[in-house]
Write a protein that holds these residues in place. Sequence first.
Motif, mmCIF file in Angstrom:
data_model
loop_
_atom_site.group_PDB
_atom_site.id
_atom_site.type_symbol
_atom_site.label_atom_id
_atom_site.label_comp_id
_atom_site.label_asym_id
_atom_site.label_seq_id
_atom_site.Cartn_x
_atom_site.Cartn_y
_atom_site.Cartn_z
ATOM 1 N N ASP A 1 0.862 -1.182 0.000
ATOM 2 C CA ASP A 1 0.000 0.000 0.000
ATOM 3 C C ASP A 1 0.900 1.234 0.000
ATOM 4 O OD1 ASP A 1 -1.602 2.201 0.767
ATOM 5 O OD2 ASP A 1 -2.966 0.910 1.898
ATOM 6 N N LEU A 2 1.059 1.842 -1.154
ATOM 7 C CA LEU A 2 1.990 2.948 -1.323
ATOM 8 C C LEU A 2 1.670 4.115 -0.392
ATOM 9 C CD1 LEU A 2 4.463 3.729 -2.990
ATOM 10 C CD2 LEU A 2 2.926 4.658 -4.709
ATOM 11 N N GLU A 3 0.397 4.481 -0.284
ATOM 12 C CA GLU A 3 0.030 5.629 0.555
ATOM 13 C C GLU A 3 0.225 5.326 2.040
ATOM 14 O OE1 GLU A 3 -0.254 8.648 -0.499
ATOM 15 O OE2 GLU A 3 -0.138 7.981 -2.575
ATOM 16 N N ALA A 4 -0.061 4.100 2.474
ATOM 17 C CA ALA A 4 0.159 3.738 3.879
ATOM 18 C C ALA A 4 1.648 3.782 4.210
ATOM 19 C CB ALA A 4 -0.413 2.354 4.175
ATOM 20 N N SER A 5 2.474 3.284 3.295
ATOM 21 C CA SER A 5 3.922 3.322 3.522
ATOM 22 C C SER A 5 4.442 4.753 3.480
ATOM 23 C CB SER A 5 4.644 2.458 2.493
ATOM 24 O OG SER A 5 4.344 1.099 2.715
ATOM 25 N N ALA A 6 3.933 5.561 2.547
ATOM 26 C CA ALA A 6 4.336 6.968 2.486
ATOM 27 C C ALA A 6 3.964 7.683 3.780
ATOM 28 C CB ALA A 6 3.690 7.662 1.288
ATOM 29 N N LYS A 7 2.770 7.428 4.287
ATOM 30 C CA LYS A 7 2.342 8.041 5.546
ATOM 31 C C LYS A 7 3.296 7.651 6.679
ATOM 32 C CE LYS A 7 -1.643 8.359 8.674
ATOM 33 N NZ LYS A 7 -1.122 7.932 9.947
ATOM 34 N N PHE A 8 3.662 6.369 6.755
ATOM 35 C CA PHE A 8 4.562 5.890 7.804
ATOM 36 C C PHE A 8 5.913 6.607 7.718
ATOM 37 C CE2 PHE A 8 7.955 3.025 9.183
ATOM 38 C CZ PHE A 8 7.554 2.724 10.471
ATOM 39 N N TYR A 9 6.562 6.522 6.559
ATOM 40 C CA TYR A 9 7.911 7.067 6.431
ATOM 41 C C TYR A 9 7.937 8.599 6.375
ATOM 42 C CZ TYR A 9 9.797 2.404 5.816
ATOM 43 O OH TYR A 9 10.174 1.111 6.013
ATOM 44 N N ARG A 10 6.925 9.208 5.799
ATOM 45 C CA ARG A 10 6.882 10.669 5.674
ATOM 46 C C ARG A 10 6.334 11.301 6.958
ATOM 47 N NH1 ARG A 10 3.032 11.321 1.601
ATOM 48 N NH2 ARG A 10 1.587 11.200 3.346
ATOM 49 N N ASP A 11 5.121 10.908 7.346
ATOM 50 C CA ASP A 11 4.422 11.585 8.438
ATOM 51 C C ASP A 11 4.836 11.098 9.818
ATOM 52 O OD1 ASP A 11 3.102 12.751 6.312
ATOM 53 O OD2 ASP A 11 1.285 11.565 6.555
ATOM 54 N N GLN A 12 5.168 9.820 9.949
ATOM 55 C CA GLN A 12 5.512 9.301 11.263
ATOM 56 C C GLN A 12 7.020 9.267 11.505
ATOM 57 O OE1 GLN A 12 2.665 5.842 10.653
ATOM 58 N NE2 GLN A 12 2.416 6.227 12.848
ATOM 59 N N VAL A 13 7.796 8.758 10.544
ATOM 60 C CA VAL A 13 9.253 8.730 10.702
ATOM 61 C C VAL A 13 9.824 10.127 10.472
ATOM 62 C CG1 VAL A 13 11.424 7.764 9.825
ATOM 63 C CG2 VAL A 13 9.436 6.271 10.129
ATOM 64 N N GLY A 14 9.295 10.852 9.475
ATOM 65 C CA GLY A 14 9.700 12.235 9.283
ATOM 66 C C GLY A 14 10.554 12.519 8.060
ATOM 67 N N PHE A 15 10.600 11.609 7.086
ATOM 68 C CA PHE A 15 11.356 11.853 5.863
ATOM 69 C C PHE A 15 10.527 12.715 4.914
ATOM 70 C CE2 PHE A 15 13.390 7.425 6.505
ATOM 71 C CZ PHE A 15 14.284 7.942 7.421
ATOM 72 N N ALA A 16 11.149 13.718 4.320
ATOM 73 C CA ALA A 16 10.448 14.602 3.385
ATOM 74 C C ALA A 16 10.203 13.883 2.060
ATOM 75 C CB ALA A 16 11.272 15.861 3.144
ATOM 76 N N GLU A 17 8.988 14.041 1.538
ATOM 77 C CA GLU A 17 8.690 13.500 0.213
ATOM 78 C C GLU A 17 9.322 14.415 -0.823
ATOM 79 O OE1 GLU A 17 4.857 12.704 -2.611
ATOM 80 O OE2 GLU A 17 4.691 12.054 -0.516
ATOM 81 N N MET A 18 10.091 13.815 -1.756
ATOM 82 C CA MET A 18 10.815 14.594 -2.760
ATOM 83 C C MET A 18 10.115 14.604 -4.113
ATOM 84 S SD MET A 18 13.255 15.644 -0.876
ATOM 85 C CE MET A 18 14.337 16.396 -2.045
ATOM 86 N N ASP A 19 9.564 13.457 -4.529
ATOM 87 C CA ASP A 19 8.976 13.379 -5.859
ATOM 88 C C ASP A 19 8.173 12.093 -5.972
ATOM 89 O OD1 ASP A 19 8.404 14.161 -8.432
ATOM 90 O OD2 ASP A 19 10.451 13.985 -9.179
ATOM 91 N N ARG A 20 7.340 12.033 -7.012
ATOM 92 C CA ARG A 20 6.554 10.839 -7.333
ATOM 93 C C ARG A 20 6.709 10.550 -8.820
ATOM 94 N NH1 ARG A 20 1.345 9.861 -3.877
ATOM 95 N NH2 ARG A 20 2.089 10.615 -1.866
ATOM 96 N N LEU A 21 6.847 9.271 -9.151
ATOM 97 C CA LEU A 21 6.828 8.841 -10.546
ATOM 98 C C LEU A 21 5.472 8.208 -10.815
ATOM 99 C CD1 LEU A 21 10.369 7.251 -10.998
ATOM 100 C CD2 LEU A 21 9.625 9.588 -11.489
#
Length: 145
Positions: free
Chosen positions: A16-36
């Motif tokens: 689940d791309l959005e669930a993983s993005a939420k975990f690493y971006r919103d909870q861990v704190g890594f900035a989202e740089m780009d999407r393909l």
Amino acid sequence: MNGINALGHLALKVRDLEASAKFYRDQVGFAEMDRLKHDNGNTWLIYLRITDTQFLELMISDSPDPAPADGATGTTHFCFAIDDLDVEAARLTTNGIKLTSQIKLGEDGNRGAWIEDPDGNRIELMEMNPDCLQYKAIRALKVGN
């Protein structure tokens, strides 16, 4: 030393791309740089910044890259270096991430703890001790050169 000087990125295939993005971006704190995106507009890969030179790539399981074969050997975990493990563990807990182990001193002389991402990937959190096994080995290599 060879020409390789750093780990540039780690790519994870996720359910689940959005669930993983939420975990690493919103909870861990890594900035989202780009999407393909595929031609149809659907996102298949998200780049996240760990440092200015290290990135995490999240790929949806239907990405064009082949999936690992069933039963294949592979990565058991990856590790994030942490400056202050007590502070970071508290921040992650506040962000809804449960430690899967208590903070403890490892045999290598470093303090560590563990978490898991939404796909069950095991992530080690390691506070490097200045006198740990790894740094002793690096100092010995430098003396030998």
